[in-house]
Design an enzyme around this catalytic site. Sequence first.
Site, mmCIF file in Angstrom:
data_model
loop_
_atom_site.group_PDB
_atom_site.id
_atom_site.type_symbol
_atom_site.label_atom_id
_atom_site.label_comp_id
_atom_site.label_asym_id
_atom_site.label_seq_id
_atom_site.Cartn_x
_atom_site.Cartn_y
_atom_site.Cartn_z
ATOM 1 N N ASP A 109 0.867 -1.379 0.022
ATOM 2 C CA ASP A 109 0.423 -0.457 -0.018
ATOM 3 C C ASP A 109 1.515 1.173 0.294
ATOM 4 O OD1 ASP A 109 -3.025 0.522 0.133
ATOM 5 O OD2 ASP A 109 -2.101 2.154 1.860
ATOM 6 N N TYR A 242 -3.041 11.280 1.359
ATOM 7 C CA TYR A 242 -3.917 11.037 0.466
ATOM 8 C C TYR A 242 -3.426 12.761 -0.037
ATOM 9 C CZ TYR A 242 -5.324 6.371 0.516
ATOM 10 O OH TYR A 242 -5.448 5.118 0.870
ATOM 11 N N HIS A 296 -4.647 -7.569 0.361
ATOM 12 C CA HIS A 296 -3.822 -6.824 0.585
ATOM 13 C C HIS A 296 -3.233 -6.000 1.319
ATOM 14 C CE1 HIS A 296 -3.275 -2.459 -0.933
ATOM 15 N NE2 HIS A 296 -3.924 -1.737 0.668
#
Length: 331
Positions: A109, A242, A296
């Site tokens: 990630d 982000y 993930h």
Amino acid sequence: MFTRDIAVEGHGPLNIHYVHQKSEVANAIPLLFVHGWPGHFLEVRKLLPLLKAGGKEFPSFHVVAVSLPGFGFSEAPKKPGFAGRQYAEVLNNLMLSLGYKEYVYQGGDWGHGLGMYLSTYFAHKHLKAWHSNMPLGSKPTFFAHPIAFLQDLLPYDAATREGLRATAEFRTKGSGYSAEQGTKPQTLGYSLADSPVGLLAWIYEKLVGWTDKYPWTDDEVLEWISIYWFSRAGPTATLRIYYEMLSGGGWLEGVKWTSIPLGLSYFPKELFRLPKPWAHTLGKVVLSSEHDKGGHFAAHEQPEALAGDVRKMFAKGGPAYGVVPGKDGYA
């Protein structure tokens, strides 16, 4: 668990939280484990006993697992402009402060993306090799990566075509969270900080949808969400990575291919499943392992498989054996 102040140019010192477990093997390899969102430092928990073990049949590791700035119990940045270079500086300076002048790295990630920044700025001198369980490369071009470009011209097999289909579906139907967090994190953050149920819904969806039918227990979910709810800076702070990383030129702006060894683990339910030649745009790929289950959150879902890949990469006869001088992982 520990905290210590880590200097970041232009942002002052940040008090950073981390786990540090040393192997009993004196020559163990220093390894930095980095999580992403919506992950946290405890993703390393199942890996710790596996990576610390060894020293005879396979290498052993000194493991450092950090809470990224703004996550868990780490202090959040106080100024805008805290992006790839700054995160890499935190990670490298943490390892240096612990006495690890040379080390290796594992992440997925955001841990994957930050591994690229760490490689760009600190490869060879400090970072000696890295491993990713989210091989998110880009389509190779002839002039930058001619061999990978030619390999990519071959017809894709059924598995690769299915991976591209699933990746396209995720980008169109599953990545709305990223657009929101990358553009309006504060607006979303008010809701997440106001309601534990809202925070649970926002993250639990990912825990279920991004894993390979992992059987989550209530205690696992509550612990996972609690790390966000009771985090030092609050859940809103975790969204800002982000906003900062996706602003301007994109989340990998300025990263460069480097020649330190790179190992990759492919899990079938990873969010981005791209053709393998694309991974060669990330770095010097020396190990590529494919697994039949896992998603993930590989460290939590399939710790034995992930640890096995890391061991294989740094084992005697492996493609990255002895990359840290004097620390080969064996007694």
